[in-house]
Design an enzyme around this catalytic site. Structure first.
Site, PDB file in Angstrom:
ATOM      1  N   ARG A   5       2.645  -4.140   6.615  1.00  0.00           N
ATOM      2  CA  ARG A   5       3.856  -4.957   6.591  1.00  0.00           C
ATOM      3  C   ARG A   5       3.559  -6.236   5.811  1.00  0.00           C
ATOM      4  O   ARG A   5       2.415  -6.715   5.780  1.00  0.00           O
ATOM      5  CB  ARG A   5       4.280  -5.340   8.014  1.00  0.00           C
ATOM      6  CG  ARG A   5       4.883  -4.197   8.804  1.00  0.00           C
ATOM      7  CD  ARG A   5       6.297  -3.840   8.317  1.00  0.00           C
ATOM      8  NE  ARG A   5       6.945  -2.834   9.136  1.00  0.00           N
ATOM      9  CZ  ARG A   5       7.051  -1.547   8.803  1.00  0.00           C
ATOM     10  NH1 ARG A   5       6.527  -1.092   7.684  1.00  0.00           N
ATOM     11  NH2 ARG A   5       7.694  -0.698   9.587  1.00  0.00           N
ATOM     12  N   HIS A  22       8.789  -1.150  -0.943  1.00  0.00           N
ATOM     13  CA  HIS A  22       8.711  -0.556   0.405  1.00  0.00           C
ATOM     14  C   HIS A  22       9.129   0.922   0.371  1.00  0.00           C
ATOM     15  O   HIS A  22      10.074   1.330   1.050  1.00  0.00           O
ATOM     16  CB  HIS A  22       9.568  -1.347   1.393  1.00  0.00           C
ATOM     17  CG  HIS A  22       9.142  -1.140   2.820  1.00  0.00           C
ATOM     18  ND1 HIS A  22       9.137  -2.134   3.750  1.00  0.00           N
ATOM     19  CD2 HIS A  22       8.709  -0.031   3.479  1.00  0.00           C
ATOM     20  CE1 HIS A  22       8.719  -1.661   4.915  1.00  0.00           C
ATOM     21  NE2 HIS A  22       8.445  -0.379   4.775  1.00  0.00           N
TER      22      HIS A  22
HETATM   23  P1  NAP Z   1      -0.489   3.775  14.853  1.00  0.00           P
HETATM   24  O1  NAP Z   1      -0.707   5.249  14.963  1.00  0.00           O
HETATM   25  O2  NAP Z   1       0.095   3.061  15.999  1.00  0.00           O
HETATM   26  O3  NAP Z   1      -1.907   3.137  14.488  1.00  0.00           O
HETATM   27  C1  NAP Z   1      -2.138   1.777  14.493  1.00  0.00           C
HETATM   28  C2  NAP Z   1      -3.614   1.518  14.252  1.00  0.00           C
HETATM   29  O4  NAP Z   1      -3.817   0.106  14.111  1.00  0.00           O
HETATM   30  C3  NAP Z   1      -4.486   1.972  15.435  1.00  0.00           C
HETATM   31  O5  NAP Z   1      -5.685   2.517  14.971  1.00  0.00           O
HETATM   32  C4  NAP Z   1      -4.753   0.659  16.173  1.00  0.00           C
HETATM   33  O6  NAP Z   1      -5.973   0.631  16.895  1.00  0.00           O
HETATM   34  C5  NAP Z   1      -4.822  -0.302  14.998  1.00  0.00           C
HETATM   35  N1  NAP Z   1      -4.596  -1.677  15.479  1.00  0.00           N
HETATM   36  C6  NAP Z   1      -3.512  -2.178  16.121  1.00  0.00           C
HETATM   37  N2  NAP Z   1      -3.704  -3.466  16.447  1.00  0.00           N
HETATM   38  C7  NAP Z   1      -4.949  -3.777  16.005  1.00  0.00           C
HETATM   39  C8  NAP Z   1      -5.736  -4.945  16.065  1.00  0.00           C
HETATM   40  N3  NAP Z   1      -5.284  -6.075  16.656  1.00  0.00           N
HETATM   41  N4  NAP Z   1      -6.962  -4.918  15.510  1.00  0.00           N
HETATM   42  C9  NAP Z   1      -7.435  -3.790  14.943  1.00  0.00           C
HETATM   43  N5  NAP Z   1      -6.748  -2.642  14.862  1.00  0.00           N
HETATM   44  C10 NAP Z   1      -5.512  -2.639  15.389  1.00  0.00           C
HETATM   45  O7  NAP Z   1       0.416   3.453  13.593  1.00  0.00           O
HETATM   46  P2  NAP Z   1       0.680   4.344  12.277  1.00  0.00           P
HETATM   47  O8  NAP Z   1       1.673   5.400  12.545  1.00  0.00           O
HETATM   48  O9  NAP Z   1      -0.609   4.740  11.699  1.00  0.00           O
HETATM   49  O10 NAP Z   1       1.421   3.261  11.348  1.00  0.00           O
HETATM   50  C11 NAP Z   1       0.795   2.048  10.993  1.00  0.00           C
HETATM   51  C12 NAP Z   1       1.782   1.119  10.298  1.00  0.00           C
HETATM   52  O11 NAP Z   1       2.070   1.569   8.990  1.00  0.00           O
HETATM   53  C13 NAP Z   1       3.171   0.998  10.918  1.00  0.00           C
HETATM   54  O12 NAP Z   1       3.164   0.171  12.077  1.00  0.00           O
HETATM   55  C14 NAP Z   1       3.963   0.389   9.795  1.00  0.00           C
HETATM   56  O13 NAP Z   1       3.881  -1.024   9.839  1.00  0.00           O
HETATM   57  C15 NAP Z   1       3.233   0.880   8.547  1.00  0.00           C
HETATM   58  N6  NAP Z   1       4.083   1.800   7.766  1.00  0.00           N
HETATM   59  C16 NAP Z   1       4.448   1.428   6.514  1.00  0.00           C
HETATM   60  C17 NAP Z   1       5.230   2.277   5.751  1.00  0.00           C
HETATM   61  C18 NAP Z   1       5.596   1.927   4.346  1.00  0.00           C
HETATM   62  O14 NAP Z   1       6.427   2.625   3.738  1.00  0.00           O
HETATM   63  N7  NAP Z   1       5.007   0.930   3.749  1.00  0.00           N
HETATM   64  C19 NAP Z   1       5.659   3.508   6.259  1.00  0.00           C
HETATM   65  C20 NAP Z   1       5.270   3.841   7.569  1.00  0.00           C
HETATM   66  C21 NAP Z   1       4.482   2.977   8.306  1.00  0.00           C
HETATM   67  P3  NAP Z   1      -6.257   1.648  18.103  1.00  0.00           P
HETATM   68  O15 NAP Z   1      -6.506   2.978  17.447  1.00  0.00           O
HETATM   69  O16 NAP Z   1      -7.462   1.096  18.730  1.00  0.00           O
HETATM   70  O17 NAP Z   1      -5.017   1.635  18.957  1.00  0.00           O
HETATM   71  C1  GLV Z   2       8.509   2.248   7.296  1.00  0.00           C
HETATM   72  O1  GLV Z   2       8.071   1.235   6.872  1.00  0.00           O
HETATM   73  C2  GLV Z   2       8.311   2.730   8.628  1.00  0.00           C
HETATM   74  O2  GLV Z   2       7.860   1.951   9.501  1.00  0.00           O
HETATM   75  O3  GLV Z   2       8.590   3.919   8.879  1.00  0.00           O
END
Ligand code: NAP
Ligand code: GLV
Length: 308
Positions: free
Chosen positions: A223, A271
């Protein structure tokens, strides 16, 4: 029982047709046609305002239509409501595709070659084998782990950082703030795939850039709030960072005079790294509703105390 949808209307129409076909027992409604508000148990939305919850006395589950939940003001969501983020294969595939593209773009000096082309310069840069380019991923969740699995096929040495400890085959894993310096010190390319929470806001800042190897590359697909933009410009100016790919910004779009628009060492996309797909997203939503109806745990239910 009603599922109310309040987000992009085009996707909403596609989901309504899919639900009519595959789950006729669920009354799928597109905002603002709520029907009987007392019948609404499920809300699928991006960023509903508090008045929406106030009008739905029996709401049980809020499904984010995206992977992130930072767009929600969790303090305004009634405590009895479970918040569930989107996990679906289309969203994951999109992110893997983008992260591979961005990693290879920086690894293969594409910012330099775009520059050279604009100046009609035919000038090669020595190839660096993937095996000598260390790639680190912040965030070892659904998306971070999928990205690492695909990057492994190129032969990059891989490491990852998360809040709690992980063991992942072929990836050196680090956890918590204490291990952040050791992790960063070995990332020639750093990819941010963290959720935006109070803990992670501003994590891509001067202190972080100072800990990276000189001339490292950065990819932010988490983000915009993760990045301290002025620190990034400083790090690019003095060569601590060599190139950056940004898919997310604090202000989307950035103002017309924003320096990122023209920066030669920044590749900007609006994005688009990944988006919930209509077909696979609807299937994931329906699967979660069926799980909830059967009293089983849903995929992607968040911990509100952690904000992700
Ligand atoms: P997720 O499965 O919830 O994974 C989050 C990861 O971040 C986990 O490994 C978590 O650690 C780690 N984390 C959270 N807080 C932390 C901290 N304080 N210090 C260190 N590590 C931390 O999320 P996801 O599905 O992979 O998605 C991640 C993010 O990608 C979303 O929240 C969103 O912001 C972004 N995203 C962007 C797009 C885009 O188009 N640009 C699209 C989709 C998503 P643990 O494993 O220990 O819980
Ligand atoms: C996009 O940024 C999502 O969070 O799915």
């Amino acid at each position: 029982m009603t599922l109310l949808y309040k987000s992009d209307p085009e996707r909403g129409s596609a989901w309504r047709a899919l639900f009519a076909d595959q789950a006729p027992d669920i009354d799928f409604r597109l905002w603002p046609e709520v029907g009987d508000p007392a019948a609404v148990r499920y809300l699928a939305a991006w960023a509903p305002t508090p008045d929406v919850y106030a009008g739905l006395p029996n709401l049980e589950i809020l499904f984010s239509v995206g992977a992130g939940v930072d767009q929600l003001d969790l303090s305004q969501v009634p405590p009895s409501v479970t918040v569930v983020r989107m996990i679906e294969p289309g969203l994951t595939d999109g992110m893997v595709e983008y992260a591979v593209f961005a990693t290879l773009a920086l690894h293969r000096h594409m910012l330099d070659y775009i520059d050279a082309q604009r100046q009609a310069r035919w000038q090669s840069i020595r190839l660096m084998p993937a095996a000598t380019r260390r790639v680190g991923v912040m965030g070892l969740g659904v998306l971070g782990q999928a990205v690492l699995r695909r990057l492994a096929t190129f032969g990059f040495p891989l490491r990852g950082w998360s809040r709690s400890p992980h063991v992942i085959d072929g990836v050196d894993c680090y956890a918590g703030r204490d291990q952040l310096p050791d992790f960063l010190g070995q990332c020639d390319l750093l990819i941010c795939l963290l959720p935006l929470t109070p803990e992670t806001r501003g994590i891509l800042c001067r202190e972080t850039f100072d800990l990276l190897p000189a001339g490292a590359g950065l990819i932010n697909v988490g983000r915009g709030g993760h990045l301290v933009e002025s620190d990034l410009l400083d790090a690019l100016d003095d060569g601590r960072l060599s190139g950056v790919v940004l898919d997310v910004l604090n202000s989307e779009p950035p103002p017309a005079a924003h320096p990122f628009w023209w920066h030669r060492r920044i590749l900007l996309t609006p994005h688009v790294a990944s988006m919930t797909r209509s077909d696979t997203g609807a299937a994931a939503l329906l699967d979660n509703i069926r799980r909830h109806q059967a009293g089983q745990p849903m995929q992607g239910a968040i911990r509100r105390d952690l904000g992700y």
